[in-house]
Design a protein around this motif. Structure first.
Motif, PDB file in Angstrom:
ATOM      1  N   HIS A  57       0.953  -1.354   0.138  1.00 43.01           N
ATOM      2  CA  HIS A  57      -0.532   0.063  -0.265  1.00 43.01           C
ATOM      3  C   HIS A  57       0.989   1.197  -0.004  1.00 43.01           C
ATOM      4  CE1 HIS A  57      -4.030  -1.538   0.846  1.00 43.01           C
ATOM      5  NE2 HIS A  57      -3.954  -2.388   1.478  1.00 43.01           N
ATOM      6  N   ASP A  58       0.360   1.752  -1.248  1.00 45.02           N
ATOM      7  CA  ASP A  58       1.007   3.331  -0.984  1.00 45.02           C
ATOM      8  C   ASP A  58      -0.126   4.084   0.396  1.00 45.02           C
ATOM      9  OD1 ASP A  58       3.270   3.463  -2.645  1.00 45.02           O
ATOM     10  OD2 ASP A  58       1.381   4.539  -3.855  1.00 45.02           O
ATOM     11  N   LEU A  59       0.950   4.970   1.368  1.00 44.02           N
ATOM     12  CA  LEU A  59       0.192   5.617   2.263  1.00 44.02           C
ATOM     13  C   LEU A  59       0.348   7.220   2.401  1.00 44.02           C
ATOM     14  CD1 LEU A  59       2.326   3.472   4.889  1.00 44.02           C
ATOM     15  CD2 LEU A  59      -0.212   2.445   3.941  1.00 44.02           C
ATOM     16  N   ILE A  60      -1.090   7.024   3.400  1.00 40.09           N
ATOM     17  CA  ILE A  60      -1.088   9.177   3.611  1.00 40.09           C
ATOM     18  C   ILE A  60      -1.217   8.735   5.377  1.00 40.09           C
ATOM     19  CG2 ILE A  60      -2.714  11.058   3.986  1.00 40.09           C
ATOM     20  CD1 ILE A  60      -3.325  10.172   1.024  1.00 40.09           C
ATOM     21  N   LEU A  61      -0.786   9.609   6.030  1.00 41.60           N
ATOM     22  CA  LEU A  61      -0.455   9.174   7.542  1.00 41.60           C
ATOM     23  C   LEU A  61      -0.975  10.315   7.682  1.00 41.60           C
ATOM     24  CD1 LEU A  61       3.125   7.260   7.826  1.00 41.60           C
ATOM     25  CD2 LEU A  61       1.161   6.578   7.388  1.00 41.60           C
ATOM     26  N   VAL A  62      -1.820  10.151   8.895  1.00 44.30           N
ATOM     27  CA  VAL A  62      -2.356  11.695   9.883  1.00 44.30           C
ATOM     28  C   VAL A  62      -1.844  11.577  11.342  1.00 44.30           C
ATOM     29  CG1 VAL A  62      -4.076  13.016   9.644  1.00 44.30           C
ATOM     30  CG2 VAL A  62      -3.722  11.216   8.050  1.00 44.30           C
ATOM     31  N   ALA A  63      -1.438  12.777  12.043  1.00 45.08           N
ATOM     32  CA  ALA A  63      -1.614  13.107  13.394  1.00 45.08           C
ATOM     33  C   ALA A  63      -0.796  14.050  14.050  1.00 45.08           C
ATOM     34  CB  ALA A  63      -0.534  11.956  13.565  1.00 45.08           C
ATOM     35  N   ARG A  64      -0.746  14.337  14.953  1.00 39.60           N
ATOM     36  CA  ARG A  64      -0.289  15.604  15.144  1.00 39.60           C
ATOM     37  C   ARG A  64       1.125  16.491  15.350  1.00 39.60           C
ATOM     38  NH1 ARG A  64      -1.909  16.511  20.814  1.00 39.60           N
ATOM     39  NH2 ARG A  64      -2.036  14.479  21.002  1.00 39.60           N
ATOM     40  N   ARG A  65       1.340  14.590  15.237  1.00 37.14           N
ATOM     41  CA  ARG A  65       3.260  15.072  15.567  1.00 37.14           C
ATOM     42  C   ARG A  65       3.876  15.002  13.896  1.00 37.14           C
ATOM     43  NH1 ARG A  65       3.444  11.435  21.255  1.00 37.14           N
ATOM     44  NH2 ARG A  65       1.858  10.045  19.286  1.00 37.14           N
ATOM     45  N   LEU A  66       3.819  15.884  13.391  1.00 31.58           N
ATOM     46  CA  LEU A  66       4.589  15.254  12.213  1.00 31.58           C
ATOM     47  C   LEU A  66       6.306  14.925  11.889  1.00 31.58           C
ATOM     48  CD1 LEU A  66       4.601  16.275   9.110  1.00 31.58           C
ATOM     49  CD2 LEU A  66       5.303  18.242   9.021  1.00 31.58           C
ATOM     50  N   ASP A  67       6.987  15.280  13.275  1.00 30.35           N
ATOM     51  CA  ASP A  67       8.180  14.781  13.156  1.00 30.35           C
ATOM     52  C   ASP A  67       8.540  13.418  13.770  1.00 30.35           C
ATOM     53  OD1 ASP A  67       7.436  14.893  15.576  1.00 30.35           O
ATOM     54  OD2 ASP A  67       9.143  14.742  16.842  1.00 30.35           O
ATOM     55  N   ARG A  68       7.411  13.056  13.702  1.00 31.84           N
ATOM     56  CA  ARG A  68       7.041  11.405  14.229  1.00 31.84           C
ATOM     57  C   ARG A  68       6.836  10.807  12.756  1.00 31.84           C
ATOM     58  NH1 ARG A  68       5.462   9.143  19.993  1.00 31.84           N
ATOM     59  NH2 ARG A  68       6.820  10.425  21.313  1.00 31.84           N
ATOM     60  N   LEU A  69       6.533  11.261  12.621  1.00 34.71           N
ATOM     61  CA  LEU A  69       4.903  10.979  11.222  1.00 34.71           C
ATOM     62  C   LEU A  69       6.308  11.175   9.521  1.00 34.71           C
ATOM     63  CD1 LEU A  69       1.988  12.437  10.545  1.00 34.71           C
ATOM     64  CD2 LEU A  69       2.322  10.171  11.265  1.00 34.71           C
ATOM     65  N   GLU A  70       7.245  11.719   9.394  1.00 32.76           N
ATOM     66  CA  GLU A  70       8.021  12.547   8.752  1.00 32.76           C
ATOM     67  C   GLU A  70       9.152  11.148   9.408  1.00 32.76           C
ATOM     68  OE1 GLU A  70       9.301  16.384   8.999  1.00 32.76           O
ATOM     69  OE2 GLU A  70       7.795  16.412   7.400  1.00 32.76           O
ATOM     70  N   LYS A  71       9.176  10.508  10.213  1.00 36.81           N
ATOM     71  CA  LYS A  71      10.139   9.155  10.420  1.00 36.81           C
ATOM     72  C   LYS A  71      10.144   8.465   9.840  1.00 36.81           C
ATOM     73  CE  LYS A  71      13.129   7.663  14.317  1.00 36.81           C
ATOM     74  NZ  LYS A  71      12.685   6.775  14.234  1.00 36.81           N
ATOM     75  N   LEU A  72       8.524   8.026  10.437  1.00 39.38           N
ATOM     76  CA  LEU A  72       8.191   6.570   9.558  1.00 39.38           C
ATOM     77  C   LEU A  72       7.685   6.182   8.475  1.00 39.38           C
ATOM     78  CD1 LEU A  72       6.991   4.425  10.627  1.00 39.38           C
ATOM     79  CD2 LEU A  72       4.717   5.370  11.584  1.00 39.38           C
TER      80      LEU A  72
END
Length: 266
Positions: free
Chosen positions: A30-45
């Protein structure tokens, strides 16, 4: 799953259950769109997953407890035709007796657990129906059917998720769109801390705590098998069948149009 080549949107994806869903779905292609408040964690993941699996991973920072945060994600869900899956995982628990809870703690649960989930589901659904395919996963809780002295609001919100998804499943029965409701027990996530739920993981019975990988792997296997209501920790599946049958009998018993005999005068 028929949507393996589609993009999956995962809310609450920066840690815990959402992050494991991201890992597992990326591994499935799957391609993904990840949503959350913490952008730094999202970008690392996102970097880790795109490097490991060669998938496209986008990140969207949004506070789904706010109207503006939900509105931005609604627009993406309504307009992006690549999206084939929505995992409504974002949620919060504030466990305390209602009389001692703040209005903010109570309403933050309603806003995130009910309002955001409902709005995002409604936003993605017309596109799924137009394409006659798509998958919605709504994360509820075992406390949807069990209320504790400290869970009045939380249990109420998760009971809503269960009832909402069951009605949605009936609505979608003749379509190619699928909905699954997931009811975890206690899971080893950041939610179970003094600062979030008010109940730290350390005080709970450790035999009842499931790891996030075990939870998500069970949920995805159930989804693959077409299971509509998933209780990952329940060994005896007949218990849910019995519960549903009892509920149906109780509802049927309400359709009499007259008071029960115990409420009628001599």
């Amino acid at each position: 799953m028929s949507d393996s080549s589609k993009t999956a949107v995962i809310t609450g994806a920066s840690s815990g259950i959402g992050a494991v869903y991201a890992q597992r779905l990326a591994a499935r292609g799957h391609d993904l769109i990840l949503v959350a408040r913490r952008l730094d964690r999202l970008e690392k993941l996102a970097h880790e997953l795109s490097s490991a699996h060669g998938v496209r991973v986008e990140t969207l920072a949004a506070d789904l407890g706010t109207d503006s945060g939900v509105s931005g994600i609604e627009k993406v869900l309504a307009s992006d035709k690549r999206i084939g899956m929505l995992v409504n995982n974002a949620g919060v628990a504030r466990l305390a007796p209602l009389a001692g809870a703040t209005a903010e703690d109570a309403m933050s649960q309603v806003s995130l657990n009910i309002a955001a989930l409902t709005r995002l589901t409604r936003a993605v659904l017309p596109g799924f129906l137009a394409r006659n395919q798509g998958t919605i996963v709504n994360v509820a809780s075992v406390l949807a059917i069990q209320s504790l002295p400290i869970s009045a609001v939380y249990s109420g919100t998760k009971a809503y998720v269960l009832a909402f998804t069951r009605a949605l499943q009936a609505e979608l029965a003749s379509t190619g769109v699928k909905a699954q409701v997931l009811l975890p027990g206690v899971t080893a996530t950041d939610l179970w801390s003094e600062g979030i739920s008010g109940v730290p993981l350390s005080v709970l019975n450790q035999d009842s705590v499931m790891s996030t990988p075990d939870l998500v792997d069970a949920a995805l296997r159930a989804l693959d098998e077409g299971e509509a209501v998933t209780w990952p920790s329940v060994e005896d599946a007949q218990l849910w069948t019995d519960f549903e049958q009892a509920r149906a009998r109780l509802f049927a018993a309400t359709q009499t149009g007259r008071p029960a005999s115990r409420y009628r005068a001599g």
